[in-house]
Design an enzyme around this catalytic site. Structure first.
Site, PDB file in Angstrom:
ATOM      1  N   HIS A 277      18.530 -24.653  15.175  1.00 22.36           N
ATOM      2  CA  HIS A 277      19.592 -23.973  14.423  1.00 22.36           C
ATOM      3  C   HIS A 277      19.917 -22.600  15.023  1.00 22.36           C
ATOM      4  CE1 HIS A 277      19.514 -27.122  11.471  1.00 22.36           C
ATOM      5  NE2 HIS A 277      18.204 -27.002  11.384  1.00 22.36           N
TER       6      HIS A 277
ATOM      7  N   LYS B 154       1.572  -9.021  15.897  1.00 23.61           N
ATOM      8  CA  LYS B 154       0.455  -8.455  16.678  1.00 23.61           C
ATOM      9  C   LYS B 154       0.899  -8.192  18.108  1.00 23.61           C
ATOM     10  CE  LYS B 154      -1.582  -7.421  14.155  1.00 23.61           C
ATOM     11  NZ  LYS B 154      -1.752  -7.516  12.744  1.00 23.61           N
TER      12      LYS B 154
ATOM     13  N   ASN C 258       1.580  16.251   3.607  1.00 22.57           N
ATOM     14  CA  ASN C 258       1.832  14.835   3.912  1.00 22.57           C
ATOM     15  C   ASN C 258       2.987  14.380   3.040  1.00 22.57           C
ATOM     16  OD1 ASN C 258      -0.492  14.946   5.336  1.00 22.57           O
ATOM     17  ND2 ASN C 258      -1.657  13.560   4.017  1.00 22.57           N
ATOM     18  N   GLY C 259       3.797  13.473   3.559  1.00 22.41           N
ATOM     19  CA  GLY C 259       4.866  12.921   2.730  1.00 22.41           C
ATOM     20  C   GLY C 259       6.219  13.444   3.173  1.00 22.41           C
TER      21      GLY C 259
ATOM     22  N   GLU D 232       3.473  -5.200  18.331  1.00 16.05           N
ATOM     23  CA  GLU D 232       3.044  -3.835  18.000  1.00 16.05           C
ATOM     24  C   GLU D 232       2.079  -3.249  19.026  1.00 16.05           C
ATOM     25  OE1 GLU D 232       1.194  -3.334  14.154  1.00 16.05           O
ATOM     26  OE2 GLU D 232       0.185  -5.249  14.309  1.00 16.05           O
TER      27      GLU D 232
ATOM     28  N   LYS E 188      -1.788   4.069  10.916  1.00 15.83           N
ATOM     29  CA  LYS E 188      -2.637   3.096  10.238  1.00 15.83           C
ATOM     30  C   LYS E 188      -2.329   3.003   8.751  1.00 15.83           C
ATOM     31  CE  LYS E 188      -5.977   0.165   9.876  1.00 15.83           C
ATOM     32  NZ  LYS E 188      -5.642  -1.196  10.349  1.00 15.83           N
TER      33      LYS E 188
ATOM     34  N   TRP F  11       2.072  12.998  11.635  1.00 15.69           N
ATOM     35  CA  TRP F  11       2.820  11.849  12.167  1.00 15.69           C
ATOM     36  C   TRP F  11       4.279  12.185  11.891  1.00 15.69           C
ATOM     37  CZ3 TRP F  11       5.806   7.686  10.133  1.00 15.69           C
ATOM     38  CH2 TRP F  11       5.937   6.586  10.991  1.00 15.69           C
TER      39      TRP F  11
ATOM     40  N   GLU G 164       2.625 -13.504  11.984  1.00 17.44           N
ATOM     41  CA  GLU G 164       1.572 -12.518  12.226  1.00 17.44           C
ATOM     42  C   GLU G 164       1.249 -12.430  13.720  1.00 17.44           C
ATOM     43  OE1 GLU G 164       0.240 -10.147  10.903  1.00 17.44           O
ATOM     44  OE2 GLU G 164      -1.789  -9.885  11.659  1.00 17.44           O
TER      45      GLU G 164
ATOM     46  N   ARG H  66      -5.707   6.880  11.629  1.00 18.67           N
ATOM     47  CA  ARG H  66      -4.478   6.629  10.867  1.00 18.67           C
ATOM     48  C   ARG H  66      -3.232   6.775  11.743  1.00 18.67           C
ATOM     49  NH1 ARG H  66      -5.648   8.517   5.075  1.00 18.67           N
ATOM     50  NH2 ARG H  66      -3.540   9.306   4.967  1.00 18.67           N
TER      51      ARG H  66
ATOM     52  N   CYS I 225      -0.012  11.102   8.474  1.00 21.12           N
ATOM     53  CA  CYS I 225      -0.565  12.444   8.311  1.00 21.12           C
ATOM     54  C   CYS I 225      -1.880  12.435   7.543  1.00 21.12           C
ATOM     55  CB  CYS I 225       0.415  13.328   7.551  1.00 21.12           C
ATOM     56  SG  CYS I 225       2.035  13.416   8.279  1.00 21.12           S
TER      57      CYS I 225
HETATM   58  C1  F6R Z   1       0.141  -4.460  11.270  1.00 22.40           C
HETATM   59  C2  F6R Z   1      -0.298  -3.643  10.160  1.00 22.40           C
HETATM   60  C3  F6R Z   1       0.719  -3.221   9.159  1.00 22.40           C
HETATM   61  C4  F6R Z   1       0.089  -3.133   7.766  1.00 22.40           C
HETATM   62  C5  F6R Z   1       1.104  -2.553   6.771  1.00 22.40           C
HETATM   63  C6  F6R Z   1       0.559  -2.531   5.359  1.00 22.40           C
HETATM   64  O1  F6R Z   1      -0.913  -4.799  12.113  1.00 22.40           O
HETATM   65  O2  F6R Z   1      -1.441  -3.291  10.070  1.00 22.40           O
HETATM   66  O3  F6R Z   1       1.825  -4.060   9.179  1.00 22.40           O
HETATM   67  O4  F6R Z   1      -0.306  -4.413   7.365  1.00 22.40           O
HETATM   68  O5  F6R Z   1       1.428  -1.247   7.157  1.00 22.40           O
HETATM   69  O6  F6R Z   1      -0.614  -1.784   5.296  1.00 22.40           O
HETATM   70  P1  F6R Z   1      -1.634  -1.975   4.103  1.00 22.40           P
HETATM   71  O7  F6R Z   1      -2.225  -3.340   4.221  1.00 22.40           O
HETATM   72  O8  F6R Z   1      -2.664  -0.886   4.273  1.00 22.40           O
HETATM   73  O9  F6R Z   1      -0.857  -1.825   2.831  1.00 22.40           O
END
Ligand code: F6R
Length: 605
Positions: A501, A482, A99-100, A485, A600, A74, A478, A27, A2
């Site tokens: 295992h 990627k 927000n929240g 997601e 985001k 969101w 990672e 975001r 949000c």
């Molecule tokens: C994945 C991604 C998320 C962020 C996570 C933490 O691509 O971007 O997993 O890494 O939400 O976000 P920050 O780094 O802003 O605390």
């Protein structure tokens, strides 16, 4: 997640509110809305499409006014439908955005129903709107101050009322909110970014603050009821453009920006000095004997990589924990611990709460590795390292991750130097390797055509396995994150030695197995693990350093990476995994920059 924008002005403020929402779009959101005071009450437009649609609605309906609140939502409570989109009204007299999450909304809703309030949305926000309304006795600021005393949870709110045509009241607890100061007009936003191009002077509200904005004045009252003056900061960098240039998506652009981002993040000096982390860092570093790293998602994986560096280079015991777990478990605080939070945004609710939890337990040595210098985390920690990734728009983090790795490597080298585990010659070598990193990254980015060739096969799979060992195991994690997601392909990562295992049972020719094969001490072990996959009919896709003597053959596709890059190798090896995820997602036609269900900046728990 949000986003809030609010304004009090003597001009039609709708274009500024809409532009603010546009700047917060990255975001992630699933509906949006704006309400202004006009014709004796709040009037609004809401959309479950994009901000562009909201913009069109405001033009079509001539929605105009000088006082307004706007929101990107969101969904947490209630589906992303128009009735749940903010601003939420109470009795057509006030409009509120939030927000929240309000944790005690159910009991508040019952109480308000008892007072005759009718609920038309499934949101927790509606209780806040009605609560302000029920407590309003002619003074909106007082009503909001009383309202927040009844709320449990995290929130940032902005509210306007028909009786106060030039007033917006805001409050924050656990979610960010900033005041933007103008000339004869004032603004509110959940991120200073939203007001780029409108103002450069900001007040970052503190936890528990309630503020009242009028045309000429901003009043702030702290949690204890005292009027306070908060520091006014100038933030210039937010006007920056967000053009795509020759790229199809921001994620692709951001992957290719990594050589520049890393150049900007590498310290200028030829030595690793504690002062890179803050004025009193030398004293703090001398007083610690272990590290506790707290982060979420991709940032957590950079913490996992850092553990290898910190323990091998600086010989300092390091624990890495997912922030949302740490904050709720019993742990044993140690005054000699340096608590490190890693975050792109610096506002992630779980990481922020974990940091506060650590501080409440008595941890005094805290450091943030963060991409936003004005963020809550940087403001809360005594030390910080600013990554210069620049604004990251794509939801999937790329350049923020590699610049975090640079910052964490510098931390390991700095601590190693102070602890006598890094010699002067080694220090020079590390500096040299860091400086050469952008050029090495450019040669990895040049592999894109080969990765595009693989992505076609990947785009037709529903599951993938990523393997790495040692320092490159977090990179496998990672890579899997990627892929899942943005392409929605199920992906898991394992340290290659764990295959037998359990996960080996999954291996068939229908599931590609991606392996990271640097020429390090574990290479021969990894080669045996790859044979285990091949022997079971698995299809291998290997990113192998050029000197590993791993070659393409039936069932094994190989892309050659540049020569082995020593301890910094993870920073190179993650890049083809980012490109593989990107091109696979593109081939599947997903919304790469705004993958479904994700946001985001995750400012709710
Ligand atoms: C994945 C991604 C998320 C962020 C996570 C933490 O691509 O971007 O997993 O890494 O939400 O976000 P920050 O780094 O802003 O605390």
């Amino acid at each position: 997640m949000c986003g809030i924008v609010g304004a009090v002005a003597q001009r039609n403020i709708v274009p500024v509110l809409i532009e603010g929402l546009r700047r917060l779009e990255y975001r992630g959101y699933d509906s949006c809305g704006v309400a202004v005071l006009a014709d004796g009450g709040p009037r609004r437009a809401r959309s479950v499409a994009r901000v562009a649609d909201l913009d069109a609605q405001t033009r079509d309906t001539h929605l105009e006014g000088g006082t307004g609140v706007a929101h990107t939502r969101w969904a947490t409570h209630g589906a992303p439908v128009t009735d749940n989109a903010h601003p939420i009204f109470s009795k057509d007299e006030l409009a509120l955005v939030h927000n929240g999450i309000i944790e005690n909304y159910e009991s508040l809703r019952e109480m308000l129903r008892g007072k005759g309030y009718v609920f038309v949305s499934q949101t927790d926000t509606e209780v806040v709107a009605h609560l302000v309304h029920s407590l309003y006795r002619g003074d909106l600021f007082a009503a909001v101050r009383e309202t927040v005393t009844h709320l449990d949870g995290a929130y940032a709110i902005a509210v306007e009322h028909k009786d106060h045509p030039h007033t917006v009241v805001g409050a924050r607890q656990g979610s960010p909110l900033v005041v933007g100061l103008g000339e004869g007009e004032n603004f509110l936003a959940s991120d200073a970014l939203a007001l780029g191009g409108t103002t450069e002077r900001f007040i970052f509200l503190e936890e528990g603050d309630v503020c009242e904005l009028t045309l000429e004045r901003v009043r702030i009252v702290a949690r204890d009821g005292a009027s306070v003056q908060r520091e006014v900061r100038t933030v210039e960098a937010y006007g920056g453009g967000v053009e795509l240039g020759p790229y199809r998506h921001f994620m692709q652009k951001e992957i290719f920006e990594q050589p520049r981002a890393i150049t900007d993040t590498i310290p200028q000096s030829d030595s690793f000095d504690a002062s890179l982390f803050g004025e009193n860092a030398a004293a703090v570093f001398a007083d610690i004997d272990n590290l506790l790293i707290l982060a979420c998602g991709t940032s957590y994986y950079s913490g996992l990589t850092a553990k290898y560096w910190l323990e091998s280079i600086a010989k300092i015991p390091t624990q890495v924990e997912i922030a949302s777990e740490y904050r709720y478990r019993d742990s044993v605080p140690n005054p000699k611990t340096l608590v490190v939070v890693i975050s792109q945004s610096g506002e992630t609710a779980d990481t922020l709460a974990a940091l506060k939890h650590a501080q409440a337990l008595g941890h005094v040595h805290t450091l943030a590795v963060c991409n936003v210098a004005t963020s809550a985390m940087v403001r809360l920690t005594s030390l910080s390292f600013h990554t210069h990734a620049g604004r990251e728009i794509g939801v999937a983090s790329t350049k923020a991750f590699t610049t975090q790795l640079v910052g964490l490597f510098v931390l390991a080298a700095t601590l190693g130097k102070l602890r006598g585990t890094v010699s002067a010659a080694q220090e020079l070598d590390y500096v040299r390797q860091l400086r050469h990193l952008p050029a090495a990254l450019n040669s990895v980015l040049a592999l894109e055509p080969q990765i595009i060739a693989w992505s076609d096969a990947f785009s037709r799979k529903e599951s993938a396995l990523f393997l790495g060992r040692g320092l490159h195991y977090p990179i496998a994690l990672e890579g899997a994150l990627k892929l899942k997601e943005i392409s929605y392909i199920h992906a898991e990562a394992y340290p290659a030695g764990e295959l037998k295992h359990g996960p080996l049972a999954l291996v068939t020719d229908a599931m590609p197995v991606v392996a990271i094969a640097p020429n390090d001490a574990l290479l021969e072990k990894l080669k045996s693990n790859l044979q285990e996959v091949k022997a079971r009919g698995g299809e291998l896709y290997v990113f192998a350093d050029s000197d590993t003597r791993i070659a393409s053959e039936a069932g094994m596709h190989v892309i050659r990476m540049p020569e082995h890059y020593g301890p910094l190798s993870p920073i190179l090896h993650v890049v083809p995994l980012q490109l593989l995820a990107y091109h696979t997602a593109f081939a599947r036609g997903t919304d790469v920059d705004k993958p479904r269900n994700l946001a985001k900046s995750v400012t709710v728990e």
